[in-house]
Design an enzyme around this catalytic site. Sequence first.
Site, PDB file in Angstrom:
ATOM      1  N   TRP A 187     -79.158 -34.012  -6.869  1.00  0.00           N
ATOM      2  CA  TRP A 187     -77.758 -33.888  -7.289  1.00  0.00           C
ATOM      3  C   TRP A 187     -77.420 -32.435  -7.569  1.00  0.00           C
ATOM      4  CZ3 TRP A 187     -80.728 -38.152  -8.690  1.00  0.00           C
ATOM      5  CH2 TRP A 187     -80.244 -39.383  -8.242  1.00  0.00           C
TER       6      TRP A 187
ATOM      7  N   HIS B  87     -71.890 -37.691  -9.039  1.00  0.00           N
ATOM      8  CA  HIS B  87     -71.758 -39.067  -8.564  1.00  0.00           C
ATOM      9  C   HIS B  87     -70.880 -39.827  -9.567  1.00  0.00           C
ATOM     10  CE1 HIS B  87     -75.905 -39.967 -10.731  1.00  0.00           C
ATOM     11  NE2 HIS B  87     -75.104 -39.245 -11.462  1.00  0.00           N
TER      12      HIS B  87
ATOM     13  N   ARG C 256     -70.710 -31.716  -5.096  1.00  0.00           N
ATOM     14  CA  ARG C 256     -72.102 -31.227  -5.057  1.00  0.00           C
ATOM     15  C   ARG C 256     -72.138 -29.824  -4.501  1.00  0.00           C
ATOM     16  NH1 ARG C 256     -75.528 -36.526  -3.404  1.00  0.00           N
ATOM     17  NH2 ARG C 256     -74.514 -37.828  -4.974  1.00  0.00           N
TER      18      ARG C 256
ATOM     19  N   GLN D  98     -66.883 -41.439  -4.142  1.00  0.00           N
ATOM     20  CA  GLN D  98     -67.817 -42.563  -4.255  1.00  0.00           C
ATOM     21  C   GLN D  98     -67.073 -43.721  -4.905  1.00  0.00           C
ATOM     22  OE1 GLN D  98     -71.383 -41.559  -6.449  1.00  0.00           O
ATOM     23  NE2 GLN D  98     -72.381 -40.730  -4.619  1.00  0.00           N
TER      24      GLN D  98
ATOM     25  N   VAL E  25     -82.018 -47.500 -11.616  1.00  0.00           N
ATOM     26  CA  VAL E  25     -82.168 -48.921 -11.246  1.00  0.00           C
ATOM     27  C   VAL E  25     -83.636 -49.259 -11.003  1.00  0.00           C
ATOM     28  CG1 VAL E  25     -79.869 -49.353 -10.291  1.00  0.00           C
ATOM     29  CG2 VAL E  25     -81.615 -48.299  -8.845  1.00  0.00           C
TER      30      VAL E  25
ATOM     31  N   ALA F 134     -76.029 -52.524 -10.095  1.00  0.00           N
ATOM     32  CA  ALA F 134     -75.103 -51.414  -9.885  1.00  0.00           C
ATOM     33  C   ALA F 134     -75.205 -50.994  -8.430  1.00  0.00           C
ATOM     34  CB  ALA F 134     -75.453 -50.250 -10.802  1.00  0.00           C
TER      35      ALA F 134
HETATM   36  N1  DAH Z   1     -75.368 -42.391  -7.627  1.00  0.00           N
HETATM   37  C1  DAH Z   1     -76.119 -42.532  -6.390  1.00  0.00           C
HETATM   38  C2  DAH Z   1     -75.912 -41.292  -5.531  1.00  0.00           C
HETATM   39  O1  DAH Z   1     -75.046 -40.539  -5.784  1.00  0.00           O
HETATM   40  C3  DAH Z   1     -75.679 -43.759  -5.639  1.00  0.00           C
HETATM   41  C4  DAH Z   1     -76.154 -45.011  -6.317  1.00  0.00           C
HETATM   42  C5  DAH Z   1     -77.332 -45.568  -5.996  1.00  0.00           C
HETATM   43  C6  DAH Z   1     -75.363 -45.612  -7.260  1.00  0.00           C
HETATM   44  C7  DAH Z   1     -77.820 -46.718  -6.588  1.00  0.00           C
HETATM   45  C8  DAH Z   1     -75.805 -46.764  -7.895  1.00  0.00           C
HETATM   46  C9  DAH Z   1     -77.037 -47.306  -7.551  1.00  0.00           C
HETATM   47  O2  DAH Z   1     -75.100 -47.398  -8.841  1.00  0.00           O
HETATM   48  O3  DAH Z   1     -77.448 -48.455  -8.146  1.00  0.00           O
HETATM   49  O4  DAH Z   1     -76.621 -41.108  -4.571  1.00  0.00           O
END
Ligand code: DAH
Length: 336
Positions: A158, A177, A203, A217, A260, A302
């Site tokens: 990130w 994100h 980013r 997103q 997760v 999520a």
């Molecule tokens: N935040 C992650 C990204 O920016 C994407 C993401 C992945 C969001 C898995 C989620 C998740 O809620 O469960 O790459």
Amino acid sequence: MKNTESILKNIENLKKSASDEISNNSQKSDLEDWRIKYLGRNGELSSLMKIMKDISPDEKRIIGPKLNQLKNDLNHLFESFQLNNSQTQKYVDNFDITLPGRNISHGTLHPTTLIIREICDAFRSMGFQIHEGNEIETEKYNFDLLNIPDDHPARDQWDTIWLNLTNNENNYLLRTHTSPMQARIMEKNNPPIRVVVPGKCYRYEATDATHEWEFHQIEGLAIDKKISFSELKGTLYQMARKIFGSDQQVRFRCDFFPFVEPGVDMSILWEGRWIEILGAGMVHPKVLTGVGYDPNEYSGFAFGIGPERVSMLKNKIKDIRNFHANDLRFLSQFVN
Ligand code: DAH
């Protein structure tokens, strides 16, 4: 000399009254009257010209060029008004009242807005609410509460635009994100929670056909008692069929995201190839405890989707940078 001055004054006055009068003319016939009055054989100009034979050679040298100038000016004035009139006449003669009017051009919604609405609608039909969040975030919500501690290698994924707003408690950044909204929503609400959060992310990275430094997103979060992995699969499969068509196939594979456990990515079968469109997983117990939830009581899933990527597949867009290039040739192709 007194005489010269008053003749010059007369020349000046004649020019003024002639031009005032011609500008106030409204009819074609008025223009002809004007011509006779000022430029005609017995008109104002010729009577002023008659002075020439009564004045001294010295005076002639001064007055002569002025009178010539006046004559040229009046002729020009006449010609230019004559031209205008004939153009108006031509327009009136050729006016076709049966021609269709010109279209008033309407704007269209931006393709990103359109795809975000479409995806959010798909989730709304499954009972999800829609929520938005701030683009300026704190390090705590963007990373710490998502189980991404300071020294965690996942922070490399990130690449962050940090803001110069540090105070004693917080470091500020442009969110990388939409996941920080998971913690914010859980803190402010009690389960059951079903929510999608569309929004812009940033980013610090080089752009190319599939990467932008500014993009969107859609985060999703479902928290309740006894939520299982099969609900995650069913919900996301249903979304894919709503967006891409009822016979759309999907594939889940293991993936890693610190917030997760287990984590997956979902791909869709598109033109013979599997293409990844989102990351997802069961909300990590550490994330639940971080916001004061008991992981033995509540569970949830999520997910995070890149709407521009979805639009690129659906609309055969080859370069993600089109979304921010502001080129009307691109934007006007999307009709809402
Ligand atoms: N935040 C992650 C990204 O920016 C994407 C993401 C992945 C969001 C898995 C989620 C998740 O809620 O469960 O790459």
